[in-house]
Design a protein around this motif. Structure first.
Motif, short mmCIF file in Angstrom:
data_model
loop_
_atom_site.label_atom_id
_atom_site.label_comp_id
_atom_site.label_asym_id
_atom_site.label_seq_id
_atom_site.Cartn_x
_atom_site.Cartn_y
_atom_site.Cartn_z
N PRO A 85 0.83 -1.21 0.00
CA PRO A 85 0.00 0.00 0.00
C PRO A 85 0.86 1.26 0.00
N ASN A 86 0.30 2.35 -0.49
CA ASN A 86 1.05 3.60 -0.61
C ASN A 86 1.48 4.16 0.75
N ASN A 87 0.70 3.96 1.78
CA ASN A 87 1.03 4.53 3.08
C ASN A 87 1.87 3.61 3.96
N ALA A 88 2.31 2.47 3.42
CA ALA A 88 3.13 1.54 4.19
C ALA A 88 4.55 2.09 4.28
N VAL A 89 5.03 2.31 5.50
CA VAL A 89 6.29 3.00 5.72
C VAL A 89 7.49 2.11 5.42
N GLY A 90 7.51 0.87 5.84
CA GLY A 90 8.70 0.04 5.76
C GLY A 90 8.94 -0.64 4.43
N PHE A 91 8.06 -0.45 3.44
CA PHE A 91 8.16 -1.20 2.20
C PHE A 91 8.68 -0.39 1.02
N HIS A 92 9.09 0.86 1.23
CA HIS A 92 9.50 1.66 0.07
C HIS A 92 10.78 1.10 -0.55
N ASN A 93 10.87 1.21 -1.86
CA ASN A 93 11.98 0.70 -2.69
C ASN A 93 12.09 -0.83 -2.62
N CYS A 94 10.99 -1.51 -2.37
CA CYS A 94 10.98 -2.97 -2.37
C CYS A 94 10.01 -3.46 -3.43
N SER A 95 10.40 -4.51 -4.15
CA SER A 95 9.51 -5.14 -5.12
C SER A 95 9.42 -6.62 -4.78
N VAL A 96 8.22 -7.17 -4.95
CA VAL A 96 7.96 -8.56 -4.57
C VAL A 96 7.44 -9.32 -5.79
N THR A 97 8.08 -10.44 -6.09
CA THR A 97 7.68 -11.32 -7.18
C THR A 97 7.17 -12.63 -6.58
N CYS A 119 14.89 -5.38 -2.14
CA CYS A 119 14.86 -4.00 -1.65
C CYS A 119 16.20 -3.36 -1.98
N GLU A 120 16.15 -2.12 -2.45
CA GLU A 120 17.38 -1.45 -2.85
C GLU A 120 17.34 0.03 -2.48
N THR A 121 18.52 0.57 -2.31
CA THR A 121 18.67 1.99 -2.04
C THR A 121 19.95 2.47 -2.68
N GLY A 122 20.02 3.74 -2.94
CA GLY A 122 21.21 4.32 -3.58
C GLY A 122 21.06 4.38 -5.08
N ASN A 123 22.18 4.44 -5.77
CA ASN A 123 22.22 4.56 -7.21
C ASN A 123 22.28 3.16 -7.83
N CYS A 124 21.13 2.50 -7.94
CA CYS A 124 21.08 1.13 -8.45
C CYS A 124 20.58 1.07 -9.88
N ALA A 125 20.34 2.20 -10.53
CA ALA A 125 19.82 2.20 -11.89
C ALA A 125 20.91 1.71 -12.85
N SER A 127 23.57 -0.35 -13.89
CA SER A 127 24.57 -1.31 -13.42
C SER A 127 24.54 -1.41 -11.90
N SER A 128 24.66 -2.62 -11.38
CA SER A 128 24.68 -2.82 -9.93
C SER A 128 26.10 -2.71 -9.38
N ASN A 129 27.06 -2.29 -10.21
CA ASN A 129 28.44 -2.15 -9.76
C ASN A 129 28.71 -0.83 -9.05
N SER A 130 27.70 0.01 -8.95
CA SER A 130 27.87 1.30 -8.29
C SER A 130 28.18 1.11 -6.81
N SER A 131 29.08 1.90 -6.30
CA SER A 131 29.47 1.76 -4.89
C SER A 131 28.41 2.33 -3.96
N THR A 132 27.44 3.08 -4.50
CA THR A 132 26.38 3.63 -3.66
C THR A 132 25.12 2.78 -3.67
N CYS A 133 25.13 1.68 -4.39
CA CYS A 133 23.96 0.81 -4.49
C CYS A 133 24.00 -0.25 -3.39
N LEU A 134 22.89 -0.38 -2.68
CA LEU A 134 22.73 -1.45 -1.70
C LEU A 134 21.47 -2.21 -2.08
N ARG A 135 21.63 -3.46 -2.51
CA ARG A 135 20.50 -4.28 -2.94
C ARG A 135 20.50 -5.57 -2.13
N VAL A 136 19.34 -5.85 -1.50
CA VAL A 136 19.19 -7.02 -0.64
C VAL A 136 17.96 -7.78 -1.09
#
Length: 147
Positions: A85-97, A119-125, A127-136
């Motif tokens: 849902p849009n108002n869910a605080v803990g789920f932003h930047n997460c995608s579920v398959t 779930c990801e944060t930083g510059n993940c667009a 290439s995932s080789n960016s040092s600012t990308c955190l993807r879990v």
């Protein structure tokens, strides 16, 4: 027998300088290692927080898939993605398959729901080789039986 050696003040100059340089070098190495330890601790806390978000997202996706599955009891009724849902605080930047599979043993039908959250944060667009990308990512598998 042995002549007395008299140390003059001139022959003792510079020893304090060598001791001072040694102490400064040791203090620098201690400070550098402490900075590295604090940085590693910060990175591990970030990984733990994002890993927990991914796990809860995967659990929520599996719960939503179970809610879609059992009124109809066919895997075709389960959607392939879950959007929080849009108002869910803990789920932003997460995608579920979500995937659903069935297996029949006699008259019993068993459903296996697989929920993968990323779930990801930083510059993940791009290439995932960016040092600012955190993807879990975390994956949850749920099995249920129907008639």
């Amino acid at each position: 027998m042995f002549p007395k050696l008299k140390l003059t003040q001139h022959s003792q100059q510079g020893s304090a300088l060598i001791i001072g340089v040694f102490v400064l070098t040791v203090m620098f190495l201690l400070a550098a290692s402490l900075i590295r330890i604090v940085g590693d601790a910060d990175e591990s806390v970030n990984m733990e927080v994002w890993g927990t978000r991914a796990l809860f997202s995967a659990n929520s996706g599996a719960d939503a898939a179970l809610a879609e599955l059992f009124p109809v009891a066919t895997c075709t009724s389960v959607s392939s993605t879950w959007t929080p849902p849009n108002n869910a605080v803990g789920f932003h930047n997460c995608s579920v398959t979500i995937s659903c599979n069935t297996a029949s043993v006699g008259s019993v039908v068993q459903y296996r729901i697989n929920s993968l959250a990323v779930c990801e944060t930083g510059n993940c667009a791009g290439s995932s080789n960016s040092s600012t990308c955190l993807r879990v990512s975390r994956q949850v598998e749920v099995e249920a039986r129907g008639n």
